[in-house]
Design a protein around this motif. Structure first.
Motif, PDB file in Angstrom:
ATOM      1  N   GLN A  25     -25.197 -66.061  43.943  1.00  0.00           N
ATOM      2  CA  GLN A  25     -25.279 -64.607  43.783  1.00  0.00           C
ATOM      3  C   GLN A  25     -26.337 -64.007  44.696  1.00  0.00           C
ATOM      4  O   GLN A  25     -26.098 -62.972  45.332  1.00  0.00           O
ATOM      5  CB  GLN A  25     -25.573 -64.238  42.324  1.00  0.00           C
ATOM      6  N   HIS A  26     -27.489 -64.649  44.803  1.00  0.00           N
ATOM      7  CA  HIS A  26     -28.566 -64.131  45.652  1.00  0.00           C
ATOM      8  C   HIS A  26     -28.115 -64.036  47.116  1.00  0.00           C
ATOM      9  O   HIS A  26     -28.298 -62.995  47.770  1.00  0.00           O
ATOM     10  CB  HIS A  26     -29.804 -65.016  45.526  1.00  0.00           C
ATOM     11  N   LEU A  27     -27.514 -65.121  47.645  1.00  0.00           N
ATOM     12  CA  LEU A  27     -27.107 -65.094  49.054  1.00  0.00           C
ATOM     13  C   LEU A  27     -25.985 -64.094  49.304  1.00  0.00           C
ATOM     14  O   LEU A  27     -25.974 -63.403  50.326  1.00  0.00           O
ATOM     15  CB  LEU A  27     -26.660 -66.486  49.513  1.00  0.00           C
ATOM     16  N   VAL A  28     -25.041 -64.012  48.379  1.00  0.00           N
ATOM     17  CA  VAL A  28     -23.934 -63.067  48.563  1.00  0.00           C
ATOM     18  C   VAL A  28     -24.451 -61.634  48.511  1.00  0.00           C
ATOM     19  O   VAL A  28     -24.092 -60.813  49.362  1.00  0.00           O
ATOM     20  CB  VAL A  28     -22.821 -63.318  47.527  1.00  0.00           C
ATOM     21  N   GLU A  29     -25.303 -61.314  47.554  1.00  0.00           N
ATOM     22  CA  GLU A  29     -25.853 -59.956  47.480  1.00  0.00           C
ATOM     23  C   GLU A  29     -26.646 -59.622  48.735  1.00  0.00           C
ATOM     24  O   GLU A  29     -26.528 -58.523  49.276  1.00  0.00           O
ATOM     25  CB  GLU A  29     -26.726 -59.797  46.231  1.00  0.00           C
ATOM     26  N   ARG A  30     -27.432 -60.578  49.214  1.00  0.00           N
ATOM     27  CA  ARG A  30     -28.212 -60.346  50.439  1.00  0.00           C
ATOM     28  C   ARG A  30     -27.291 -60.123  51.639  1.00  0.00           C
ATOM     29  O   ARG A  30     -27.532 -59.245  52.470  1.00  0.00           O
ATOM     30  CB  ARG A  30     -29.155 -61.518  50.694  1.00  0.00           C
ATOM     31  N   SER A  31     -26.217 -60.895  51.727  1.00  0.00           N
ATOM     32  CA  SER A  31     -25.298 -60.731  52.859  1.00  0.00           C
ATOM     33  C   SER A  31     -24.567 -59.399  52.781  1.00  0.00           C
ATOM     34  O   SER A  31     -24.367 -58.739  53.802  1.00  0.00           O
ATOM     35  CB  SER A  31     -24.308 -61.891  52.941  1.00  0.00           C
ATOM     36  N   LEU A  32     -24.182 -58.984  51.580  1.00  0.00           N
ATOM     37  CA  LEU A  32     -23.506 -57.686  51.436  1.00  0.00           C
ATOM     38  C   LEU A  32     -24.430 -56.536  51.799  1.00  0.00           C
ATOM     39  O   LEU A  32     -23.990 -55.529  52.352  1.00  0.00           O
ATOM     40  CB  LEU A  32     -22.972 -57.519  50.014  1.00  0.00           C
ATOM     41  N   ALA A  33     -25.713 -56.675  51.520  1.00  0.00           N
ATOM     42  CA  ALA A  33     -26.672 -55.626  51.859  1.00  0.00           C
ATOM     43  C   ALA A  33     -26.820 -55.462  53.373  1.00  0.00           C
ATOM     44  O   ALA A  33     -27.260 -54.419  53.844  1.00  0.00           O
ATOM     45  CB  ALA A  33     -28.027 -55.927  51.225  1.00  0.00           C
ATOM     46  N   SER A  34     -26.412 -56.483  54.135  1.00  0.00           N
ATOM     47  CA  SER A  34     -26.557 -56.426  55.595  1.00  0.00           C
ATOM     48  C   SER A  34     -25.337 -55.825  56.287  1.00  0.00           C
ATOM     49  O   SER A  34     -25.321 -55.693  57.508  1.00  0.00           O
ATOM     50  CB  SER A  34     -26.783 -57.837  56.151  1.00  0.00           C
ATOM     51  N   ILE A  35     -24.322 -55.434  55.520  1.00  0.00           N
ATOM     52  CA  ILE A  35     -23.098 -54.891  56.117  1.00  0.00           C
ATOM     53  C   ILE A  35     -23.405 -53.563  56.809  1.00  0.00           C
ATOM     54  O   ILE A  35     -23.987 -52.665  56.208  1.00  0.00           O
ATOM     55  CB  ILE A  35     -22.006 -54.688  55.045  1.00  0.00           C
ATOM     56  N   PRO A  36     -22.973 -53.426  58.070  1.00  0.00           N
ATOM     57  CA  PRO A  36     -23.180 -52.150  58.760  1.00  0.00           C
ATOM     58  C   PRO A  36     -22.199 -51.102  58.242  1.00  0.00           C
ATOM     59  O   PRO A  36     -21.158 -51.437  57.696  1.00  0.00           O
ATOM     60  CB  PRO A  36     -22.875 -52.505  60.218  1.00  0.00           C
ATOM     61  N   ALA A  37     -22.553 -49.868  58.433  1.00  0.00           N
ATOM     62  CA  ALA A  37     -21.635 -48.789  58.055  1.00  0.00           C
ATOM     63  C   ALA A  37     -20.382 -48.919  58.912  1.00  0.00           C
ATOM     64  O   ALA A  37     -20.455 -48.942  60.132  1.00  0.00           O
ATOM     65  CB  ALA A  37     -22.295 -47.439  58.274  1.00  0.00           C
ATOM     66  N   ALA A  38     -19.253 -49.060  58.249  1.00  0.00           N
ATOM     67  CA  ALA A  38     -17.992 -49.240  58.970  1.00  0.00           C
ATOM     68  C   ALA A  38     -16.846 -48.838  58.054  1.00  0.00           C
ATOM     69  O   ALA A  38     -17.054 -48.539  56.884  1.00  0.00           O
ATOM     70  CB  ALA A  38     -17.845 -50.690  59.420  1.00  0.00           C
ATOM     71  N   ASP A  39     -15.667 -48.886  58.603  1.00  0.00           N
ATOM     72  CA  ASP A  39     -14.479 -48.510  57.832  1.00  0.00           C
ATOM     73  C   ASP A  39     -13.867 -49.728  57.127  1.00  0.00           C
ATOM     74  O   ASP A  39     -12.714 -50.064  57.303  1.00  0.00           O
ATOM     75  CB  ASP A  39     -13.469 -47.805  58.741  1.00  0.00           C
TER      76      ASP A  39
END
Length: 189
Positions: free
Chosen positions: A8-22
């Motif tokens: 959960q920690h790694l997935v949440e951290r990776s999702l937080a790094s998503i750039p604004a996109a469509d």
């Protein structure tokens, strides 16, 4: 830290790094490192409307361009459990599988695979997939996906091939109806 907490920690951290996109869908790609059922990994990624439009010319139709992972961006925000990039996750995963009573040592006689190892490997696969589906549901419930992407999008829980079990696990991973376009494509082509 337990394997579930690490995941959960790694997935949440990776999702937080998503750039604004469509972005229209997230990807939870489940695979086995070195084709070893004791080493399941989870690769987190996503696809965008822009990429789906670019892929139409190479796909058989718009739905294939949109839902077939082969046409996706192939981004890897993180690979949980990878022996090289996530050694702590690989260690936690082995401990988790051992605590479930499913760990096994390599057999020297391949004839024992069907009777001894095959059932354990199938249970590891089922438990890992179930854990990934539960995590996706939690990320929806807690609003992590919506905050990261800017809106609610389905999480496709998959392998490289699609079949009925992929449709069912994706349904389990998402709020009712959210993944209907994907599951309909898997089931009806």
């Amino acid at each position: 830290m337990t394997f579930n907490d690490h995941l959960q920690h790694l997935v949440e951290r990776s999702l937080a790094s998503i750039p604004a996109a469509d972005i229209y869908a997230g990807s939870f790609l489940i695979d086995n490192e070195d084709d070893d059922p004791r080493q399941p990994t989870l690769t987190i990624g996503y696809n965008t409307e822009t990429q789906a439009r670019r892929s139409i010319q190479d796909a058989s139709d718009q739905a294939e361009a949109r839902w077939n992972y082969a046409f996706w961006i192939q981004n890897e925000l993180t690979v949980v459990g990878d022996l090289t990039s996530d050694p702590a996750g690989a260690t936690a995963r082995q401990k988790w599988i051992t605590e479930l009573g499913l760990w096994y040592d390599e057999l020297t006689d391949l004839a024992d695979w069907d009777s001894l190892i095959g059932p354990l490997a199938a249970q590891i696969e089922a438990r890992f997939s179930q854990t990934c589906c539960q995590l996706a549901r939690t990320l929806h419930t807690t609003g992590v996906i919506e905050r990261s992407v800017g809106r609610t999008v389905p999480v496709i829980v998959h392998e490289l091939e699609y079949y009925e079990a992929i449709a069912r696990q994706t349904e389990a991973a998402n709020p009712p109806g959210l993944a209907d376009e994907f599951t309909s494509w898997v089931r009806n082509g």
